[in-house]
Design an enzyme around this catalytic site. Structure first.
Site, short mmCIF file in Angstrom:
data_model
loop_
_atom_site.label_atom_id
_atom_site.label_comp_id
_atom_site.label_asym_id
_atom_site.label_seq_id
_atom_site.Cartn_x
_atom_site.Cartn_y
_atom_site.Cartn_z
CG ASP A 84 -1.96 1.06 1.23
OD1 ASP A 84 -2.33 1.52 0.13
OD2 ASP A 84 -2.43 1.44 2.32
CG HIS A 177 -4.60 8.09 3.72
ND1 HIS A 177 -3.58 8.52 2.91
CD2 HIS A 177 -5.05 6.94 3.15
CE1 HIS A 177 -3.43 7.69 1.89
NE2 HIS A 177 -4.32 6.73 2.02
N GLY A 178 -7.20 8.46 7.27
CA GLY A 178 -7.47 8.72 8.68
C GLY A 178 -8.90 9.18 8.91
CG ASN A 230 -7.19 1.00 -0.33
OD1 ASN A 230 -7.70 0.22 -1.12
ND2 ASN A 230 -5.97 1.46 -0.47
CB THR A 233 -8.42 4.84 10.01
OG1 THR A 233 -7.27 5.36 9.36
CG2 THR A 233 -8.66 5.62 11.29
#
Length: 288
Positions: A84, A177-178, A230, A233
């Site tokens: 990734d 992300h996150g 994806n 988290t």
């Protein structure tokens, strides 16, 4: 059954569903995801960031663990072991280690350098029977110290990368992300449509930063060509919450509740439940 990710994402593109990439961080993560994929009869992609690979003592250790676990658990559904957000050097480490799929994230390079390096990796992975994901347009947030602002991808740059023969294309469409901030504006479906129209409707597109995107937006993105989503988290959050609840309830002080096999079980079960939930949303259940 370890395979590359090309066929599973192609089938997902044609069938208007998505395959989940669930990142692994240790044995518990890997076991939970594999068992759930088998239970749900869903193809699955095990994602490994370079940071997680280092934490697990290297990509060779990760590959050996996944291959052995896949065999010992009797997994029959298609499983891809995927790097990734790989650097150029990281891609070659995973090729050597025996991964079945890699992502080269050249989105922070000028487009000419991204094209050059991606083209080279297309040739290498094709010779080895591996699949390759590439990226255009930075994903927002932070991933192993790489910070992106969530720029939307240029459809023409996406086409240049797609035309090299990559198997999957990650295009920035405002995803992060996150944990998403309260003021997040949502996915740019205008960008997604432009990218899909430009690269062609047979190219599997990838949605990074799947944690926190409303289900209706995820489903709409899948209907528009996203074939891989994806998630990392969200699994980390439910694992932490379940482990905290176990300890705060004092269960680790009862009998041998401190035994790692008992201590980590609630978190492992929480990951299974989250993966089941996501596979239902993605539409991959029964598609193995």
């Amino acid at each position: 059954m370890l395979v590359n990710a090309a066929e599973m994402t192609k089938k997902a593109r044609e069938g208007h569903y998505a395959v989940g990439q669930f990142n692994i961080n240790n044995l518990e993560w890997t076991k939970a995801i594999l068992l759930t994929a088998e239970e749900m009869k869903s193809p699955v992609i095990l994602g490994v960031s370079e940071g997680a690979g280092k934490y697990m003592t290297g990509f060779s250790t990760v590959a050996a663990m996944v291959k052995a676990m896949d065999e010992s658990l009797g997994i029959t559904v298609p499983v891809a072991l995927h790097l990734d957000h790989g650097t150029y050097a990281g891609c070659y480490k995973c090729i050597k280690a025996g991964f079945t799929s890699i992502m080269f994230d050249g989105s922070h390079f000028p487009i000419e350098e991204n094209v050059e390096k991606t083209k080279e990796l297309v040739n290498v992975t094709r010779q080895l029977g591996m699949s390759l994901e590439a990226e255009v347009g930075a994903i927002g947030g932070e991933e192993d110290g790489v910070i992106g602002m969530g720029e939307c991808a240029d459809p023409q740059e996406c086409k240049r990368i797609a035309d090299l023969g990559v198997d999957m294309l990650a295009a920035g469409i405002g995803n992060i992300h996150g944990v998403y901030p309260p003021n997040w504006k949502g996915l740019s479906f205008e960008t997604l449509q432009a990218v899909a129209d430009t690269v062609g409707h047979d190219m599997p597109l990838v949605l990074h930063g799947g944690t926190g995107i409303p289900d209706d937006q995820v489903k709409k993105a899948i209907s528009m060509g996203v074939s891989k989503v994806n998630v990392n988290t969200e699994c980390q959050l439910v694992f932490a919450a379940a482990t905290r609840e176990y300890i705060e309830a004092g269960k680790d002080k009862v009998g041998k509740g401190f035994d790692p096999r008992k201590l980590l079980l609630p978190g492992t079960e929480a990951i299974k439940a989250k993966v089941r939930e996501k596979m239902e949303i993605f539409g991959s259940v029964g598609k193995a």
